[in-house]
Enzyme design. Structure first.
Site: not given
Length: 285
Positions: A37-38, A60-61, A100, A124, A128
């Site tokens: 778990d990061i 999470y993408t 991204t 998203y 990011k």
């Protein structure tokens, strides 16, 4: 030999990193989301040691789902990224954090440089970008690597979907008004492993296969590569496929800073696609 840790090892890029790293004889270990778990500081500090290189592919993408659950995306993309950076800074380890093209607004007309103004239009993308900033604030020696349109040709990515649809449908409609940088995960993995072995200053770099294409261009290239008639792919507009999260109209990333750092440029996207399809067992069936 430097030990390399890969988070997000169950994803397409993480899987490619482990495969390529092992083939090169690297001392490389992967952690999937169920193994690390990061966001757990103690768990992260237990695996990060001085001198190691951590390649963070965990993210999470789910771009559309993030529009209604930004908190879930924030937990991984911001809180998790910050936790990793804090751990590498404390341990004297190195962090390479994958990001991204969605951090940009998508309204450019020339390839984005790393220092181009950002302006994400999706939840998203916002998470990011916040993750990038959290990483560099916690560990200024970290390198953030933005990439785009990553595929393997296996599973449910765009190339894999086109391989399936060329077998199932007579015609396929694909958007022609979104332009980006198709990137083979295997090539990106090779680039990240090269970066892991170099003394590159902290900051932001871009890594994609060279050139640009629309999704329509990429789909036609897939069809042609496996002997299907590219004319079976028909162009359409973004408006024909409305999504909860808007897609960037233009998200080509410039490779100039990557090359200036002394890193090997990734090959042209059409060449990379051919290599990717050669690794897909049933691509021509």
């Amino acid at each position: 030999m430097t030990k390399i840790l890969v988070t997000g090892a169950g994803g397409q890029l993480g899987t490619a990193l482990l495969r390529r790293g092992e083939a090169l004889g690297c001392d490389i270990v992967g952690f999937g989301s169920g193994e690390l778990d990061i966001t757990d500081r103690a768990a992260v500090e237990a695996v990060v040691r001085p001198g190691t290189v951590l390649l963070n592919c965990a993210a999470y993408t789910a771009v559309d789902a993030a529009e209604t659950d930004e908190s879930a995306a924030t937990r991984v993309n911001v809180d998790g990224a910050r936790t990793l950076a804090e751990a590498t800074a404390r341990a004297g380890a190195r962090l390479v954090h994958v990001s991204t093209d969605y951090v940009f607004g998508g309204d450019a007309t020339v390839p984005y440089e790393p220092d181009a103004p950002t302006g994400p239009r999706t939840a998203y993308g916002r998470t990011k970008l916040a993750g990038e900033r959290a990483v560099l604030a916690a560990d200024p020696t970290a390198v953030v690597v933005r990439t785009a349109w990553v595929y393997t040709g296996v599973g449910s990515d765009f190339v894999a979907t086109m391989l399936r649809l060329q077998r199932e449908r007579e015609f396929v409609d694909v958007v022609s008004d979104q332009v980006g940088s198709p990137t083979f995960a295997g090539d990106l993995a090779a680039g990240l492993l090269e970066l892991a072995g170099r003394d590159v200053p902290g900051g932001v770099l871009h890594a994609t296969n060279a050139g640009e294409a629309s999704w329509f261009d990429l789909a036609r290239a897939v069809f042609g590569a496996v002997g299907a008639d590219p004319a079976r792919v028909r162009p359409c507009g973004t408006a024909d496929f409305p999504r909860p999260a808007p897609r960037p109209a233009y998200s080509v990333l410039s490779p100039a800073a990557w090359s200036a750092a002394g890193l090997t440029p990734l090959r042209p996207w059409r060449e990379a696609l051919g290599a990717a399809l050669a690794e897909v067992p049933a691509a021509c069936d």
